[in-house]
Design a protein around this motif. Structure first.
Motif, PDB file in Angstrom:
ATOM      1  N   ALA A   8      55.185 -39.586   8.723  1.00  0.00           N
ATOM      2  CA  ALA A   8      54.260 -38.938   7.803  1.00  0.00           C
ATOM      3  C   ALA A   8      54.794 -37.569   7.408  1.00  0.00           C
ATOM      4  CB  ALA A   8      52.882 -38.812   8.449  1.00  0.00           C
ATOM      5  N   MET A   9      54.556 -37.183   6.164  1.00  0.00           N
ATOM      6  CA  MET A   9      55.007 -35.886   5.677  1.00  0.00           C
ATOM      7  C   MET A   9      54.180 -34.786   6.308  1.00  0.00           C
ATOM      8  SD  MET A   9      55.537 -36.673   1.614  1.00  0.00           S
ATOM      9  CE  MET A   9      55.773 -34.939   1.261  1.00  0.00           C
ATOM     10  N   SER A  10      54.836 -33.715   6.708  1.00  0.00           N
ATOM     11  CA  SER A  10      54.126 -32.573   7.255  1.00  0.00           C
ATOM     12  C   SER A  10      53.455 -31.793   6.136  1.00  0.00           C
ATOM     13  CB  SER A  10      55.106 -31.661   7.993  1.00  0.00           C
ATOM     14  OG  SER A  10      55.982 -31.043   7.057  1.00  0.00           O
ATOM     15  N   GLU A  11      52.552 -30.918   6.529  1.00  0.00           N
ATOM     16  CA  GLU A  11      51.844 -30.094   5.535  1.00  0.00           C
ATOM     17  C   GLU A  11      52.822 -29.194   4.786  1.00  0.00           C
ATOM     18  OE1 GLU A  11      48.231 -26.792   5.334  1.00  0.00           O
ATOM     19  OE2 GLU A  11      48.511 -28.035   7.126  1.00  0.00           O
ATOM     20  N   ARG A  12      53.827 -28.674   5.506  1.00  0.00           N
ATOM     21  CA  ARG A  12      54.844 -27.840   4.845  1.00  0.00           C
ATOM     22  C   ARG A  12      55.675 -28.649   3.857  1.00  0.00           C
ATOM     23  NH1 ARG A  12      56.711 -23.114   7.266  1.00  0.00           N
ATOM     24  NH2 ARG A  12      58.879 -23.769   7.161  1.00  0.00           N
ATOM     25  N   ASP A  13      55.988 -29.899   4.220  1.00  0.00           N
ATOM     26  CA  ASP A  13      56.756 -30.768   3.333  1.00  0.00           C
ATOM     27  C   ASP A  13      55.963 -31.056   2.059  1.00  0.00           C
ATOM     28  OD1 ASP A  13      59.148 -31.964   2.853  1.00  0.00           O
ATOM     29  OD2 ASP A  13      58.633 -33.861   3.804  1.00  0.00           O
ATOM     30  N   ILE A  14      54.664 -31.310   2.222  1.00  0.00           N
ATOM     31  CA  ILE A  14      53.801 -31.572   1.071  1.00  0.00           C
ATOM     32  C   ILE A  14      53.720 -30.344   0.170  1.00  0.00           C
ATOM     33  CG2 ILE A  14      51.420 -32.039   0.364  1.00  0.00           C
ATOM     34  CD1 ILE A  14      51.141 -33.765   2.871  1.00  0.00           C
ATOM     35  N   SER A  15      53.582 -29.155   0.780  1.00  0.00           N
ATOM     36  CA  SER A  15      53.513 -27.927   0.001  1.00  0.00           C
ATOM     37  C   SER A  15      54.800 -27.706  -0.786  1.00  0.00           C
ATOM     38  CB  SER A  15      53.254 -26.727   0.924  1.00  0.00           C
ATOM     39  OG  SER A  15      51.999 -26.832   1.539  1.00  0.00           O
ATOM     40  N   ALA A  16      55.940 -27.993  -0.147  1.00  0.00           N
ATOM     41  CA  ALA A  16      57.226 -27.834  -0.830  1.00  0.00           C
ATOM     42  C   ALA A  16      57.333 -28.788  -2.010  1.00  0.00           C
ATOM     43  CB  ALA A  16      58.363 -28.070   0.165  1.00  0.00           C
ATOM     44  N   ALA A  40      63.352 -19.352   5.878  1.00  0.00           N
ATOM     45  CA  ALA A  40      64.531 -20.125   5.469  1.00  0.00           C
ATOM     46  C   ALA A  40      64.291 -21.627   5.574  1.00  0.00           C
ATOM     47  CB  ALA A  40      65.734 -19.724   6.316  1.00  0.00           C
ATOM     48  N   SER A  41      63.527 -22.063   6.585  1.00  0.00           N
ATOM     49  CA  SER A  41      63.298 -23.499   6.740  1.00  0.00           C
ATOM     50  C   SER A  41      62.432 -24.039   5.607  1.00  0.00           C
ATOM     51  CB  SER A  41      62.634 -23.781   8.099  1.00  0.00           C
ATOM     52  OG  SER A  41      61.340 -23.185   8.164  1.00  0.00           O
ATOM     53  N   PHE A  42      61.445 -23.268   5.173  1.00  0.00           N
ATOM     54  CA  PHE A  42      60.625 -23.709   4.040  1.00  0.00           C
ATOM     55  C   PHE A  42      61.445 -23.699   2.752  1.00  0.00           C
ATOM     56  CE2 PHE A  42      57.539 -22.979   0.596  1.00  0.00           C
ATOM     57  CZ  PHE A  42      56.748 -24.120   0.758  1.00  0.00           C
ATOM     58  N   ALA A  43      62.302 -22.695   2.606  1.00  0.00           N
ATOM     59  CA  ALA A  43      63.182 -22.641   1.440  1.00  0.00           C
ATOM     60  C   ALA A  43      64.093 -23.874   1.395  1.00  0.00           C
ATOM     61  CB  ALA A  43      64.000 -21.363   1.456  1.00  0.00           C
ATOM     62  N   ALA A  44      64.536 -24.325   2.576  1.00  0.00           N
ATOM     63  CA  ALA A  44      65.384 -25.516   2.641  1.00  0.00           C
ATOM     64  C   ALA A  44      64.608 -26.763   2.236  1.00  0.00           C
ATOM     65  CB  ALA A  44      65.944 -25.672   4.055  1.00  0.00           C
ATOM     66  N   LEU A  45      63.323 -26.834   2.626  1.00  0.00           N
ATOM     67  CA  LEU A  45      62.489 -27.965   2.202  1.00  0.00           C
ATOM     68  C   LEU A  45      62.351 -27.999   0.681  1.00  0.00           C
ATOM     69  CD1 LEU A  45      59.541 -27.977   4.787  1.00  0.00           C
ATOM     70  CD2 LEU A  45      61.329 -29.707   4.527  1.00  0.00           C
ATOM     71  N   VAL A  46      62.124 -26.831   0.091  1.00  0.00           N
ATOM     72  CA  VAL A  46      62.009 -26.753  -1.370  1.00  0.00           C
ATOM     73  C   VAL A  46      63.296 -27.212  -2.033  1.00  0.00           C
ATOM     74  CG1 VAL A  46      61.744 -25.166  -3.314  1.00  0.00           C
ATOM     75  CG2 VAL A  46      60.236 -24.953  -1.339  1.00  0.00           C
ATOM     76  N   GLN A  47      64.429 -26.742  -1.514  1.00  0.00           N
ATOM     77  CA  GLN A  47      65.717 -27.138  -2.074  1.00  0.00           C
ATOM     78  C   GLN A  47      65.934 -28.645  -1.943  1.00  0.00           C
ATOM     79  OE1 GLN A  47      68.127 -25.067  -3.686  1.00  0.00           O
ATOM     80  NE2 GLN A  47      68.699 -27.144  -4.245  1.00  0.00           N
ATOM     81  N   ALA A  48      65.509 -29.209  -0.817  1.00  0.00           N
ATOM     82  CA  ALA A  48      65.661 -30.653  -0.609  1.00  0.00           C
ATOM     83  C   ALA A  48      64.845 -31.440  -1.635  1.00  0.00           C
ATOM     84  CB  ALA A  48      65.233 -31.021   0.814  1.00  0.00           C
ATOM     85  N   TRP A  49      63.611 -30.985  -1.909  1.00  0.00           N
ATOM     86  CA  TRP A  49      62.786 -31.682  -2.906  1.00  0.00           C
ATOM     87  C   TRP A  49      63.353 -31.510  -4.303  1.00  0.00           C
ATOM     88  CZ3 TRP A  49      59.477 -35.437  -2.653  1.00  0.00           C
ATOM     89  CH2 TRP A  49      58.812 -35.676  -1.444  1.00  0.00           C
ATOM     90  N   GLU A  50      63.914 -30.349  -4.588  1.00  0.00           N
ATOM     91  CA  GLU A  50      64.547 -30.162  -5.901  1.00  0.00           C
ATOM     92  C   GLU A  50      65.719 -31.117  -6.069  1.00  0.00           C
ATOM     93  OE1 GLU A  50      65.491 -26.028  -5.903  1.00  0.00           O
ATOM     94  OE2 GLU A  50      63.531 -25.424  -6.708  1.00  0.00           O
ATOM     95  N   ASN A  51      66.474 -31.324  -4.996  1.00  0.00           N
ATOM     96  CA  ASN A  51      67.613 -32.251  -5.057  1.00  0.00           C
ATOM     97  C   ASN A  51      67.131 -33.686  -5.236  1.00  0.00           C
ATOM     98  OD1 ASN A  51      69.320 -30.092  -4.662  1.00  0.00           O
ATOM     99  ND2 ASN A  51      69.516 -30.415  -2.447  1.00  0.00           N
ATOM    100  N   ARG A  52      66.038 -34.068  -4.541  1.00  0.00           N
ATOM    101  CA  ARG A  52      65.514 -35.434  -4.656  1.00  0.00           C
ATOM    102  C   ARG A  52      65.017 -35.745  -6.058  1.00  0.00           C
ATOM    103  NH1 ARG A  52      61.509 -35.851   0.557  1.00  0.00           N
ATOM    104  NH2 ARG A  52      62.906 -34.869   2.063  1.00  0.00           N
ATOM    105  N   LEU A  53      64.379 -34.761  -6.678  1.00  0.00           N
ATOM    106  CA  LEU A  53      63.733 -34.990  -7.970  1.00  0.00           C
ATOM    107  C   LEU A  53      64.622 -34.629  -9.151  1.00  0.00           C
ATOM    108  CD1 LEU A  53      60.200 -33.571  -7.086  1.00  0.00           C
ATOM    109  CD2 LEU A  53      60.941 -35.959  -7.074  1.00  0.00           C
TER     110      LEU A  53
END
Length: 217
Positions: A8-16, A40-53
């Motif tokens: 399941a996606m974490s709340e931080r992952d969903i926010s990103a 930095a870890s949240f910034a990495a989640l955002v970058q990961a979602w940008e790469n996916r989309l």
């Protein structure tokens, strides 16, 4: 006992993900941007979602937008008071009779002021088109094309100078007038689509639907 990985996606992952997709409101988006800078870890989640989309962008053609939002705070000065004893005494001082002086005053009072600056406001991705004209004391906008804003939304007018931030001139309709100080060519007028009543933050939050620079008429 072997534990089963939690998929399941974490709340931080969903926010990103919501930040990247653009689903957050202004307050939540501002909070996410602040978190990106300090976590930095949240910034990495955002970058990961940008790469996916990233591949989804290929389905849409790029649309150029006016370079308005990088600008930061404009200074508007009130219209200076005119130190004058009145038109009639001044005209009489030139030797005109009272009747002639009144006729001159009436002529200027009935003659529309010639605009000193004009602008055409439009955007490639929007059907909305306005004309703007500025006299020494008044800015007038007239809609030429496009309809009213969608239900629950309003068009809001912004004034921008150079690298300064947009300053709201209020919500507008098909026509609009506002008392303005004398401006110089190059000031930009922009219209954004905002929540009903205008931007709640005092800054543009919606899409730019029309923009144009003031130029000498």
């Amino acid at each position: 006992m072997t534990s089963t990985p939690d998929t399941a996606m974490s709340e931080r992952d969903i926010s990103a993900a919501e930040y990247v997709i653009g689903l957050l409101d202004l307050e939540a988006r501002s909070a996410a941007e602040a978190l990106i800078k300090r976590d930095a870890s949240f910034a990495a989640l955002v970058q990961a979602w940008e790469n996916r989309l990233e591949d989804l962008n290929e389905a849409y053609d790029p649309v150029p937008a006016p370079n308005l939002l990088p600008q930061i705070e404009v200074r508007l000065f009130p219209q200076p008071a005119r130190a004058s004893k009145g038109w009639l005494p001044a005209l009489l001082g030139f030797g005109l009779t009272t009747a002639a002086a009144i006729a001159v005053v009436a002529f200027f009072a009935l003659s529309p002021a010639k605009p000193s600056l004009v602008a055409e406001l439009s955007a490639d991705a929007s059907p909305l088109r306005y004309t703007a004209s500025l006299t020494e004391t008044e800015l007038t906008l007239t809609r030429l094309e496009g309809g009213d804003a969608q239900p629950g939304k309003d068009y809001e007018l912004w004034l921008i100078e150079g690298d300064n931030a947009p300053v709201s001139l209020g919500v507008i309709g098909a026509s609009y007038k506002i008392v303005m100080p004398k401006l110089e060519p190059g000031y930009v007028l922009a219209i954004t689509l905002e929540p009903a009543g205008g931007s709640p933050s005092g800054k543009p939050t919606g899409a730019i639907v029309a923009a144009g620079a003031l130029k000498s008429s």
